[in-house]
Design a protein around this motif. Structure first.
Motif, short mmCIF file in Angstrom:
data_model
loop_
_atom_site.label_atom_id
_atom_site.label_comp_id
_atom_site.label_asym_id
_atom_site.label_seq_id
_atom_site.Cartn_x
_atom_site.Cartn_y
_atom_site.Cartn_z
N VAL A 193 48.78 24.71 30.40
CA VAL A 193 47.47 25.22 31.08
C VAL A 193 47.35 26.38 30.32
N LYS A 194 48.17 27.05 29.83
CA LYS A 194 47.84 28.28 28.61
C LYS A 194 47.81 27.99 27.60
N GLU A 195 47.79 26.70 26.52
CA GLU A 195 47.61 26.32 26.05
C GLU A 195 46.73 25.80 25.84
N SER A 196 46.28 24.94 27.30
CA SER A 196 44.20 24.92 26.96
C SER A 196 43.22 26.02 26.82
N VAL A 197 42.08 25.00 26.20
CA VAL A 197 41.19 25.94 25.93
C VAL A 197 40.28 25.35 26.69
N ILE A 198 39.36 26.25 26.66
CA ILE A 198 37.63 25.82 27.35
C ILE A 198 37.06 25.33 26.34
N LEU A 199 36.24 24.75 25.63
CA LEU A 199 34.86 24.90 24.70
C LEU A 199 33.70 25.09 25.64
N PRO A 200 32.97 25.59 25.15
CA PRO A 200 31.92 25.74 25.31
C PRO A 200 31.16 24.28 25.08
N GLU A 201 31.46 23.81 24.01
CA GLU A 201 31.09 22.79 23.95
C GLU A 201 31.74 21.24 24.69
N GLU A 202 32.51 21.19 24.99
CA GLU A 202 33.33 20.29 25.64
C GLU A 202 33.10 21.02 27.56
N TYR A 203 33.16 22.11 27.89
CA TYR A 203 31.96 22.26 29.45
C TYR A 203 30.88 22.00 29.27
N SER A 204 30.41 23.14 28.47
CA SER A 204 28.79 23.33 28.85
C SER A 204 28.56 23.97 29.88
N GLU A 205 27.42 23.66 30.56
CA GLU A 205 27.21 24.51 31.74
C GLU A 205 28.28 24.98 32.53
N PHE A 206 29.64 24.26 32.39
CA PHE A 206 30.61 24.55 33.85
C PHE A 206 32.00 25.62 33.00
N GLU A 207 31.17 25.55 31.79
CA GLU A 207 32.43 26.36 31.09
C GLU A 207 32.98 27.80 32.30
N ALA A 208 31.87 28.57 32.33
CA ALA A 208 32.41 29.80 32.93
C ALA A 208 33.98 29.17 34.31
N GLU A 209 33.05 27.90 34.59
CA GLU A 209 33.83 27.86 36.41
C GLU A 209 35.01 26.88 35.94
N GLY A 210 34.84 26.03 34.58
CA GLY A 210 36.65 25.71 33.98
C GLY A 210 37.19 27.14 33.49
N THR A 211 36.34 28.38 33.10
CA THR A 211 37.49 28.97 33.20
C THR A 211 38.26 29.89 33.73
N ILE A 212 37.53 29.63 34.59
CA ILE A 212 37.94 30.38 36.54
C ILE A 212 38.86 29.23 36.87
N ALA A 213 39.18 28.30 37.37
CA ALA A 213 39.50 27.50 37.43
C ALA A 213 40.84 27.79 36.33
N ARG A 214 40.78 27.22 35.44
CA ARG A 214 42.04 27.72 34.53
C ARG A 214 42.78 29.46 34.67
N ASP A 215 41.68 30.35 34.62
CA ASP A 215 42.41 31.31 35.26
C ASP A 215 43.70 31.42 36.88
N ASN A 216 42.80 30.10 38.12
CA ASN A 216 43.46 30.38 38.84
C ASN A 216 44.96 29.82 38.46
N ALA A 217 44.75 28.42 37.90
CA ALA A 217 45.63 27.52 37.72
C ALA A 217 46.38 28.49 37.47
N ILE A 218 46.47 29.24 36.01
CA ILE A 218 48.55 29.96 35.39
C ILE A 218 48.63 31.11 36.65
N GLU A 219 47.49 31.41 36.80
CA GLU A 219 47.55 32.93 38.01
C GLU A 219 48.56 32.30 38.92
N GLN A 220 48.72 30.93 39.84
CA GLN A 220 49.24 29.96 40.81
C GLN A 220 49.99 29.38 40.92
#
Length: 371
Positions: free
Chosen positions: A168-195
């Motif tokens: 999960v830490k190595e995964s990258v939230i790319l704008p061209e991949e997540y588009s308008e969901f970039e912020a939501e994906g970043t938050i979900a990734r950070d929460n997943a890392i913390e959990q």
């Protein structure tokens, strides 16, 4: 109507008005029936009443049958008119359909072209919507994986949690991949890392506790095994001691039984010896009694006149052989002398009197023959 019950039916006359001439005679007949049978009481319980009821029914049915025939006759001209009108209606419909087909022949190419374009536009829109839905669904799936990864690894080992955490830490939230969901994906990734980090710490603590518990359990099992072995050895030792005690007790019991038998044998022998001694004592007592009697007799003879003594000499001579026997018995049983045996002086005196010698000579004789 029923044959077992009276049925009373009241018919209320009514007047019908119609402009159909064919039905007017029938209306008159119906009025007649209503007037005639308005208050008729039908009684079918008797044969006469039943016959009257049947006649009334025939009268009423005749009117009904005539009415049916009139209806069929009156409908004939109208039915023909209906057929003619229906034929005209069909002709109008067919002509209208023919005109419609001519118009549709002109309209069809234009309509088909319009519908084809509309279908193309709709298909293109549907395709764009499908692609967009798949794109959004794919992004949502990635975000959902971030959100659900902690729950999926809640009961996994620390190594598994560490592996997925690194992924999960190595995964990258790319704008061209997540588009308008970039912020939501970043938050979900950070929460997943913390959990996952929290979950990893918990897993490490849980495994350390489990390892400690396993070590304690292993130690406890070893102690239980040692205790079991000790208990088994103690039980075996107890059995051995019990067997030794049983053998020792049996040996002691056998020895006691043997001692008891020996004691019984000794007691029996002692009883036999005692009985023998008592028998011998009785014999000695009897002999002593006889000796005492003989001594008394000899003393009496010694104190008697000489003539009596001479006359008694043969008797004394007869006793000479008896006295040594008594002396031998006393000598042989010297160890068993009791208070009932005769005294030495008495024996010496008996010998002296028996052989007519003095006491010193008799005593010397007795010493010479003593064992």
């Amino acid at each position: 109507m029923s044959e077992t019950a009276d049925v009373q039916k009241t018919v209320t006359p009514s007047v019908a008005f119609t402009d159909i001439a064919e039905y007017r005679p029938h209306e008159e007949q119906i009025v007649r029936l209503e007037t005639t049978y308005a208050k008729l009481v039908v009684d079918c319980s008797t044969s006469e009443g039943l016959a009257n009821a049947k006649e009334v029914r025939i009268d009423i049915r005749d009117v009904r049958y005539a009415l049916d025939k009139t209806t069929k006759t009156a409908l004939i001209p109208y039915q023909q008119k209906v057929k003619d009108a229906q034929a005209r209606v069909n002709q109008v419909k067919e002509f209208g359909e023919a005109l419609k087909d001519r118009v549709l022949a002109i309209e069809a190419p234009v309509d088909e072209a319009i519908k084809a374009e509309e279908k193309r536009v709709a298909d293109a829109k549907a395709e764009r919507e499908r692609v967009e839905a798949e794109r959004v669904e794919a992004i949502r799936a990635k975000i959902t994986r971030f959100s659900s990864v902690a729950a999926a690894y809640a009961n996994r080992s620390a190594a598994d949690v560490a592996s997925i955490l690194q992924s999960v830490k190595e995964s990258v939230i790319l704008p061209e991949e997540y588009s308008e969901f970039e912020a939501e994906g970043t938050i979900a990734r950070d929460n997943a890392i913390e959990q996952l980090e929290t979950l990893h710490r918990s897993a490490v603590e849980r495994e350390e506790a489990a390892a400690k518990l396993l070590a304690q359990q292993k130690e406890l099992d070893e102690l239980r095994e040692k205790q079991r072995i000790a208990d088994a050895e103690a039980e075996e030792l107890r059995k051995q001691r019990a067997e030794e005690d049983r053998k020792r007790l049996k040996q002691q019991q056998d020895e006691l039984d043997q001692q008891r038998r020996d004691i019984e044998t000794q007691q029996r022998q002692q009883r036999e010896q005692q009985e023998e001694q008592q028998r011998q004592q009785r014999e000695r007592d009897a002999q002593y009694q006889r000796d005492q009697e003989e001594l008394a007799r000899l003393r009496a003879q010694a104190s008697a006149p000489t003539s009596v003594t001479i006359a008694a000499t043969p008797l004394v001579a007869e006793k000479v052989e008896v006295a040594p026997i008594s002396t031998d018995a006393v000598t042989a049983e010297s160890d068993d002398v009791t208070t009932t045996a005769p005294s030495v002086d008495d024996i010496v005196e008996v010998v002296a009197l028996g052989f007519d010698v003095d006491l010193d000579t008799a005593r010397a004789w007795l010493r010479a023959i003593r064992f």
